[in-house]
Enzyme design. Sequence first.
Site, PDB file in Angstrom:
ATOM      1  N   LYS A  18       0.851  -1.175   0.000  1.00 30.41           N
ATOM      2  CA  LYS A  18       0.000   0.000   0.000  1.00 30.41           C
ATOM      3  C   LYS A  18       0.893   1.233   0.000  1.00 30.41           C
ATOM      4  O   LYS A  18       2.065   1.087   0.328  1.00 30.41           O
ATOM      5  CB  LYS A  18      -0.964  -0.020   1.199  1.00 30.41           C
ATOM      6  CG  LYS A  18      -0.332   0.318   2.553  1.00 30.41           C
ATOM      7  CD  LYS A  18      -1.364   0.323   3.625  1.00 30.41           C
ATOM      8  CE  LYS A  18      -1.951   1.695   3.878  1.00 30.41           C
ATOM      9  NZ  LYS A  18      -1.176   2.514   4.819  1.00 30.41           N
ATOM     10  N   HIS A  71      -1.299  -5.486   5.244  1.00 33.80           N
ATOM     11  CA  HIS A  71      -0.600  -6.237   6.293  1.00 33.80           C
ATOM     12  C   HIS A  71      -1.529  -6.632   7.446  1.00 33.80           C
ATOM     13  O   HIS A  71      -1.212  -7.515   8.214  1.00 33.80           O
ATOM     14  CB  HIS A  71       0.637  -5.490   6.791  1.00 33.80           C
ATOM     15  CG  HIS A  71       0.354  -4.395   7.769  1.00 33.80           C
ATOM     16  ND1 HIS A  71      -0.017  -3.133   7.389  1.00 33.80           N
ATOM     17  CD2 HIS A  71       0.379  -4.371   9.115  1.00 33.80           C
ATOM     18  CE1 HIS A  71      -0.200  -2.396   8.462  1.00 33.80           C
ATOM     19  NE2 HIS A  71       0.036  -3.107   9.531  1.00 33.80           N
ATOM     20  N   ASP A  80      -5.111   6.603   4.951  1.00 27.30           N
ATOM     21  CA  ASP A  80      -4.053   5.730   5.441  1.00 27.30           C
ATOM     22  C   ASP A  80      -4.608   4.440   6.048  1.00 27.30           C
ATOM     23  O   ASP A  80      -3.993   3.386   5.939  1.00 27.30           O
ATOM     24  CB  ASP A  80      -3.257   6.507   6.510  1.00 27.30           C
ATOM     25  CG  ASP A  80      -1.959   5.821   6.905  1.00 27.30           C
ATOM     26  OD1 ASP A  80      -1.335   5.189   6.027  1.00 27.30           O
ATOM     27  OD2 ASP A  80      -1.565   5.915   8.086  1.00 27.30           O
ATOM     28  N   HIS A  92      -7.186  -1.130   5.868  1.00 25.98           N
ATOM     29  CA  HIS A  92      -7.204  -1.945   7.095  1.00 25.98           C
ATOM     30  C   HIS A  92      -8.606  -2.033   7.726  1.00 25.98           C
ATOM     31  O   HIS A  92      -9.081  -3.106   8.060  1.00 25.98           O
ATOM     32  CB  HIS A  92      -6.235  -1.383   8.134  1.00 25.98           C
ATOM     33  CG  HIS A  92      -4.846  -1.164   7.600  1.00 25.98           C
ATOM     34  ND1 HIS A  92      -4.299  -1.984   6.653  1.00 25.98           N
ATOM     35  CD2 HIS A  92      -3.890  -0.230   7.870  1.00 25.98           C
ATOM     36  CE1 HIS A  92      -3.068  -1.561   6.365  1.00 25.98           C
ATOM     37  NE2 HIS A  92      -2.802  -0.495   7.083  1.00 25.98           N
ATOM     38  N   LYS A 144      -4.007   8.742  15.451  1.00 24.07           N
ATOM     39  CA  LYS A 144      -2.644   8.729  15.994  1.00 24.07           C
ATOM     40  C   LYS A 144      -2.638   9.519  17.293  1.00 24.07           C
ATOM     41  O   LYS A 144      -3.496  10.356  17.532  1.00 24.07           O
ATOM     42  CB  LYS A 144      -1.678   9.363  15.007  1.00 24.07           C
ATOM     43  CG  LYS A 144      -1.683   8.665  13.643  1.00 24.07           C
ATOM     44  CD  LYS A 144      -0.303   8.297  13.213  1.00 24.07           C
ATOM     45  CE  LYS A 144      -0.282   7.554  11.902  1.00 24.07           C
ATOM     46  NZ  LYS A 144       0.075   6.144  12.033  1.00 24.07           N
TER      47      LYS A 144
HETATM   48  C1  BG6 Z   1       0.062   1.447   8.110  1.00 21.50           C
HETATM   49  C2  BG6 Z   1      -0.143   2.937   8.164  1.00 21.50           C
HETATM   50  O1  BG6 Z   1      -0.523   0.922   6.957  1.00 21.50           O
HETATM   51  O2  BG6 Z   1      -0.512   0.845   9.257  1.00 21.50           O
HETATM   52  C3  BG6 Z   1       0.483   3.494   9.434  1.00 21.50           C
HETATM   53  O3  BG6 Z   1       0.440   3.539   7.033  1.00 21.50           O
HETATM   54  C4  BG6 Z   1      -0.059   2.780  10.643  1.00 21.50           C
HETATM   55  O4  BG6 Z   1       0.244   4.892   9.531  1.00 21.50           O
HETATM   56  C5  BG6 Z   1       0.070   1.278  10.476  1.00 21.50           C
HETATM   57  O5  BG6 Z   1       0.691   3.216  11.766  1.00 21.50           O
HETATM   58  C6  BG6 Z   1      -0.644   0.559  11.593  1.00 21.50           C
HETATM   59  O6  BG6 Z   1      -0.294  -0.780  11.534  1.00 21.50           O
HETATM   60  P1  BG6 Z   1      -0.282  -1.656  12.839  1.00 21.50           P
HETATM   61  O7  BG6 Z   1       0.055  -3.018  12.360  1.00 21.50           O
HETATM   62  O8  BG6 Z   1       0.729  -1.055  13.768  1.00 21.50           O
HETATM   63  O9  BG6 Z   1      -1.672  -1.551  13.389  1.00 21.50           O
END
Ligand code: BG6
Length: 510
Positions: free
Chosen positions: A170, A200, A257, A262, A358
């Site tokens: 991404k 991910h 983002d 996600h 965040k």
């Molecule tokens: C990423 C975003 O895809 O996912 C980030 O670009 C974010 O900004 C991250 O912090 C969060 O991933 P995880 O696995 O820490 O929840």
Amino acid sequence: MDGIIASASSEVEGSSHPPRRAPPCAFVIFGGGGDLTKRLLVPAIYNLACAGLLDDAFSIVAVDWADLSDDVLRAQFHEALQEFVARRGTAATTLRPDIWAWLSSRISYLRGSFDEASTFASLGERIGSGNAVFYLAVAARFFGSISDRLGESGLVVETDGSFRRVIVEKPFGHDLHSAKELNRHLLGVLRERQIYRIDHYLGKETVQNILALRFSNGFFEPLWNRQNIDHVQITAAETVGVERRGRFYEGTGALRDMVPNHLMQLLAMTAMEAPVSFDADAVRDEKSKVLKAAHCVGADDMVRGQYVAGMLGGEDVPAYRDEPDVAPDSQTETYVAMKLAVDNWRWAGVPFYLRTGKRLAERRTEIAIHFRHAPYALFRDTPVERLTPNIMTMHIQPTEGVTLQFGAKVPGPTVRLGGVRMKFDYSEWFSDGPSTGYETLIYDCLIGDATLFQRADNIEAGWQVVQPALDWSARVGAAPLCAYAAGSSGPVEADALLARDGRHWLALGK
Ligand code: BG6
């Protein structure tokens, strides 16, 4: 709240077949000298090697523009791996020398520009004619040119039964239109079955567990509908700020983002119908269907926030606008909350509330299913607000597991209700080594299982859901930016979003 710990058998049932070793493959990483490769990809490959899942003829070719030798690159990977095992290690806190010796002898570096045909000609000589995976661990602006060059150089042509696959990281586009364009571009060079679009979140055990939980147990699914569920809350709260990614984040924001990718994956896994099989297309068909039924309710049902200075973990943290590479008058949101509707037979009338941000009070990703109250006949003297809400929470991170919250009689001569919680904690039942979440994804790509990857229509369906929200955000005044203090649980306007519906968010930071 009083706690009870669920007791259960720790016997793991199901298939006893050990996973099969992946076929031989050249694993080419564009951006092989970058952060993602060092922090996540190489540790994941190391873990696969530890688990004996890689073939002897596996190799890594790291492609990047920097002037590095094989040895320098290996030393950088070694250092990153040592940090990884030390940081995440439980059972193994040191690197296994035998595995590192095996892996490092299979790592090589290729210096070159992602735009020049000569890089791809050299790459072709290096990898020969066997299986290859090309991992695009680069900024999104290179996706198009790398895939074009791969196409022109013939590197994605599959000959003599070999496979050629491309993994795309991404961000996959920045809105619906650009995601469609990128799909069109990739599909001009590759077949759909050669493209592995990564999210991910789908590599996280607990995200995969959502389907296992729903569809391998008899008692959740009969309740999983509008008759029994009042609403769903999906939270992805982070304590980190934008770190060194100010420039990227300024043009992205929390909505782009986190939400189309996600959070839409979490929503899809929670709300989709049972697939006819666990075949990749069967699962992806159901995800697409449910996302097509999902939509944002209205500009008034969305809250955009941006953090101002505050305290987190006992420390002062600066405002977003004071972070490096962020404009002093930035209008980029670092928080978004929204209400979504899923207009289908199962979910009509059940709101899905999403929030992500965040610098919030706590790092917590979870899906909370709020069930309807029981009829009150027996407990008519107990005020509704004092009845324990029945909530099933699927904890994704940092704790991994499931809790059920419900009411029980408090011991004593009078009938009084108390709230209790039953808890399943992954770490108590299954021991597992440190993982990055990329192990499953890389392994699945090597064996050709695309279930956990996004098909073109899945990506577009995710963007389709949030496109109206992007349009509102772009329209001056339609979705104003609300301030929240770093370390808080988000803007008060987000609380009002649920309060209007007579509901409230599960508390963060408690
Ligand atoms: C990423 C975003 O895809 O996912 C980030 O670009 C974010 O900004 C991250 O912090 C969060 O991933 P995880 O696995 O820490 O929840």
